[in-house]
Design a protein around this motif. Structure first.
Motif, PDB file in Angstrom:
ATOM      1  N   VAL A 129      -8.279  -7.690  -9.085  1.00  0.00           N
ATOM      2  CA  VAL A 129      -9.046  -6.151  -8.564  1.00  0.00           C
ATOM      3  C   VAL A 129      -9.743  -7.165  -6.917  1.00  0.00           C
ATOM      4  O   VAL A 129     -10.101  -6.247  -6.209  1.00  0.00           O
ATOM      5  CB  VAL A 129     -10.116  -6.371  -9.190  1.00  0.00           C
ATOM      6  CG1 VAL A 129     -11.194  -6.896  -9.326  1.00  0.00           C
ATOM      7  CG2 VAL A 129     -11.305  -5.051  -8.826  1.00  0.00           C
ATOM      8  N   THR A 130      -9.382  -8.411  -6.717  1.00  0.00           N
ATOM      9  CA  THR A 130     -10.470  -9.156  -5.359  1.00  0.00           C
ATOM     10  C   THR A 130      -9.038  -9.121  -4.529  1.00  0.00           C
ATOM     11  O   THR A 130      -9.449  -8.703  -3.394  1.00  0.00           O
ATOM     12  CB  THR A 130     -10.924 -10.370  -6.005  1.00  0.00           C
ATOM     13  OG1 THR A 130      -9.951 -11.479  -6.325  1.00  0.00           O
ATOM     14  CG2 THR A 130     -12.365 -10.064  -6.980  1.00  0.00           C
ATOM     15  N   LEU A 131      -8.024  -9.617  -4.989  1.00  0.00           N
ATOM     16  CA  LEU A 131      -6.457  -9.308  -4.723  1.00  0.00           C
ATOM     17  C   LEU A 131      -6.652  -8.181  -2.939  1.00  0.00           C
ATOM     18  O   LEU A 131      -6.760  -8.378  -1.725  1.00  0.00           O
ATOM     19  CB  LEU A 131      -5.209  -9.837  -4.793  1.00  0.00           C
ATOM     20  CG  LEU A 131      -5.597 -11.850  -5.044  1.00  0.00           C
ATOM     21  CD1 LEU A 131      -4.682 -11.779  -5.680  1.00  0.00           C
ATOM     22  CD2 LEU A 131      -5.560 -12.087  -3.420  1.00  0.00           C
ATOM     23  N   VAL A 132      -6.768  -6.549  -4.294  1.00  0.00           N
ATOM     24  CA  VAL A 132      -6.188  -5.403  -3.891  1.00  0.00           C
ATOM     25  C   VAL A 132      -8.098  -4.962  -2.822  1.00  0.00           C
ATOM     26  O   VAL A 132      -8.039  -4.535  -1.303  1.00  0.00           O
ATOM     27  CB  VAL A 132      -6.168  -4.702  -4.765  1.00  0.00           C
ATOM     28  CG1 VAL A 132      -6.781  -3.218  -4.603  1.00  0.00           C
ATOM     29  CG2 VAL A 132      -4.921  -4.734  -6.070  1.00  0.00           C
ATOM     30  N   ASP A 133      -8.931  -5.561  -3.801  1.00  0.00           N
ATOM     31  CA  ASP A 133     -10.515  -4.494  -2.475  1.00  0.00           C
ATOM     32  C   ASP A 133     -10.241  -5.623  -1.277  1.00  0.00           C
ATOM     33  O   ASP A 133     -11.385  -5.470  -0.465  1.00  0.00           O
ATOM     34  CB  ASP A 133     -10.901  -4.295  -3.936  1.00  0.00           C
ATOM     35  CG  ASP A 133     -10.897  -3.714  -4.467  1.00  0.00           C
ATOM     36  OD1 ASP A 133     -10.050  -2.939  -4.264  1.00  0.00           O
ATOM     37  OD2 ASP A 133     -11.704  -3.233  -5.883  1.00  0.00           O
ATOM     38  N   LEU A 134     -10.867  -7.388  -1.898  1.00  0.00           N
ATOM     39  CA  LEU A 134     -11.233  -8.054  -0.326  1.00  0.00           C
ATOM     40  C   LEU A 134     -10.105  -7.964   0.845  1.00  0.00           C
ATOM     41  O   LEU A 134      -9.910  -7.995   1.597  1.00  0.00           O
ATOM     42  CB  LEU A 134     -11.569  -8.655  -1.132  1.00  0.00           C
ATOM     43  CG  LEU A 134     -13.130  -9.178  -2.247  1.00  0.00           C
ATOM     44  CD1 LEU A 134     -13.294 -10.835  -2.788  1.00  0.00           C
ATOM     45  CD2 LEU A 134     -13.909  -8.075  -1.754  1.00  0.00           C
ATOM     46  N   GLU A 135      -8.944  -8.798   0.188  1.00  0.00           N
ATOM     47  CA  GLU A 135      -8.104  -8.914   0.622  1.00  0.00           C
ATOM     48  C   GLU A 135      -7.274  -7.793   1.514  1.00  0.00           C
ATOM     49  O   GLU A 135      -6.275  -7.917   1.940  1.00  0.00           O
ATOM     50  CB  GLU A 135      -6.921 -10.005   0.294  1.00  0.00           C
ATOM     51  CG  GLU A 135      -7.520 -11.377   0.064  1.00  0.00           C
ATOM     52  CD  GLU A 135      -7.642 -11.863   1.024  1.00  0.00           C
ATOM     53  OE1 GLU A 135      -6.453 -11.959   2.168  1.00  0.00           O
ATOM     54  OE2 GLU A 135      -8.779 -12.422   1.905  1.00  0.00           O
ATOM     55  N   GLU A 136      -7.264  -6.452   0.914  1.00  0.00           N
ATOM     56  CA  GLU A 136      -6.703  -5.357   0.783  1.00  0.00           C
ATOM     57  C   GLU A 136      -5.101  -5.348   1.003  1.00  0.00           C
ATOM     58  O   GLU A 136      -4.719  -5.061   2.100  1.00  0.00           O
ATOM     59  CB  GLU A 136      -6.902  -4.973   2.210  1.00  0.00           C
ATOM     60  CG  GLU A 136      -8.539  -4.552   2.266  1.00  0.00           C
ATOM     61  CD  GLU A 136      -9.056  -4.388   4.089  1.00  0.00           C
ATOM     62  OE1 GLU A 136      -9.229  -3.142   4.391  1.00  0.00           O
ATOM     63  OE2 GLU A 136      -9.658  -4.952   4.466  1.00  0.00           O
TER      64      GLU A 136
END
Lengths: 201, 236
Positions: A129-136
């Motif tokens: 979820v952080t790779l998708v939302d933060l790193e886009e």
């Protein structure tokens, strides 16, 4: 290669590395929720990147490549702490530490709640979820970074967001936003979601 | 037919992963289904909230945190050295992975070091007892090795992160062995990362280094410098 073009390339890379470092730190923090561990992870990541630089074929892939190394460093850290043998089975990570006033990465009450909810996700879900939302990152990029199938990316992401939604709803009063106050790529309508969302945004 | 739209599909929509045909079909359903619209909005808002909870830190914070400003400065030349290395350099190193090598540095790596510069950085980033032990064994092995001209190898033992404990008074279970190693090998330097020391101070640890341990401003900078100078690299 002329000196000028070499210098230009070097300066560009310098800029990319500087930017990557901030992004890596944010990602590491979102995984471990400890400034100290995030510092260590980023430093280890950059040391490994220095040594393995010839593995990077495409300079445009620098960011994803660094995230892959960071993920490996993070998994090494978890293994060394004997927190996990299968990262998807880990139920929680270090809870967010109490932040110092001069932390430089200050947080308000809402941010603290969100970070706590993220910290309590199983490690595999937290990473996705952080790779998708933060790193886009795209799902395919996440799959490559973490070396997992795209289907696993999708299922972990779905479970992560469901859990986050439920945890954040639990902790605040649910209100309904007026129609049309939120949407994406053509989506409009009401949002039966928690006040925490609108307070934040 | 109005089939249920799964969370996976809604997430893929929010994350812009659907192809145009799928997206248009879903948008049409969203426009006519209040519940579906609410679910989509909720996911989208959740995404924004998560992003807002982890703003990108200022570069100084990511680079140096609350560390001594005197040591925050060298980031530029270190990074420049790293970029130069990446732009023009050719380098290979060796990493000890999950399995702790009982035999020390493999013979093939030793031969490469002997044949090339005769200089090697041994990097420890762990406080696992097995790795500390392996690191010391490798330091001894490398310090006892000579290059092709008969000169002892130049060895730098660099510790940072949790690995710094090995070089701490009160934190190292091998203080006597390290003192002996340092006393008997002039070709060996022991280096502690100042940034790692600062982080330990912040955690309330009183960091006193063992005798004859030197301080490098940052492990990253030291590594960048050595790699550009042609040293080999071994990470434990």
């Amino acid at each position: 290669m002329s000196l000028l073009s070499f210098f230009g390339r070097t300066r560009q890379f310098e800029s990319q590395v500087a930017e990557s470092r901030s992004r890596l730190w944010r990602l590491a923090y979102a995984w471990c929720h400890s400034r100290h561990v995030a510092d260590d992870l980023v430093q280890d990541t950059l040391a490994k990147a220095l040594v393995r630089h010839n593995q990077l074929r495409d300079p445009a892939a620098l960011s994803g490549w660094l995230c892959s190394i960071l993920a490996n460093c993070w998994h090494d850290h978890l293994r060394s702490r004997k927190e996990a043998t299968d990262i998807d089975d880990v139920d929680e990570c270090e809870l967010p530490e109490s932040e110092q006033p001069d932390d430089g990465y200050a947080q308000n009450e809402i941010v603290r709640r969100v970070r706590q909810a993220v910290a309590l996700l199983p490690t595999g879900q937290r990473e996705v979820v952080t790779l998708v939302d933060l790193e886009e990152m795209s799902y395919a990029e996440v799959a490559t970074t973490l070396d997992i199938p795209i289907g696993t990316v999708m299922s972990r992401l779905s479970r992560a967001r469901t859990t986050l939604r439920d945890k954040l709803k639990d902790r605040t009063t649910c209100t309904v936003a007026p129609a049309g106050t939120a949407g994406t790529t053509g989506t409009t309508g009401t949002a039966g979601t928690a006040a925490i969302y609108r307070l934040h945004g | 037919m109005n089939t249920h739209v799964s969370d996976e599909i809604l997430n893929a929509h929010i994350d812009n992963e659907l192809d145009p045909v799928e997206r248009n079909a879903l948008l049409e359903r969203i426009a006519n289904d209040a519940d579906l619209r609410a679910r989509a909005c909720e996911l989208w808002q959740l995404k924004q909230v998560l992003r807002g909870a982890y703003p990108l830190p200022p570069q100084k914070s990511a680079l140096a945190g609350r560390r001594n400003r005197a040591f925050a400065g060298p980031a530029w030349p270190h990074a420049l050295a790293a970029s130069l290395l990446l732009a023009v350099g050719s380098f290979s190193g060796w990493f000890m992975h999950d399995k702790v090598e009982a035999q020390g540095v493999p013979a093939r790596q030793i031969e490469a070091i002997r044949a090339e510069s005769g200089r090697v950085v041994l990097h420890l980033f762990s406080d696992e007892p097995a790795r500390m032990e392996a690191a010391l064994r490798m330091a001894e092995q490398l310090a006892n090795t000579h290059d092709k001209t008969g000169q002892p190898l130049r060895v730098e033992f660099l510790a940072n992160g949790p690995g710094l404990h090995l070089l701490r008074v009160g934190g190292s279970p091998y203080a006597a062995r390290i003192a002996d190693l340092r006393r008997t090998h002039n070709n060996l330097r022991l280096l502690a990362c100042h940034e790692a020391m600062e982080r330990m101070h912040e955690r309330g640890l009183n960091v006193v280094l063992l005798p004859n341990v030197e301080i490098a401003p940052s492990a990253e900078g030291q590594l960048a410098q050595r790699l550009t100078q042609g040293w080999r690299y071994v990470q434990v």
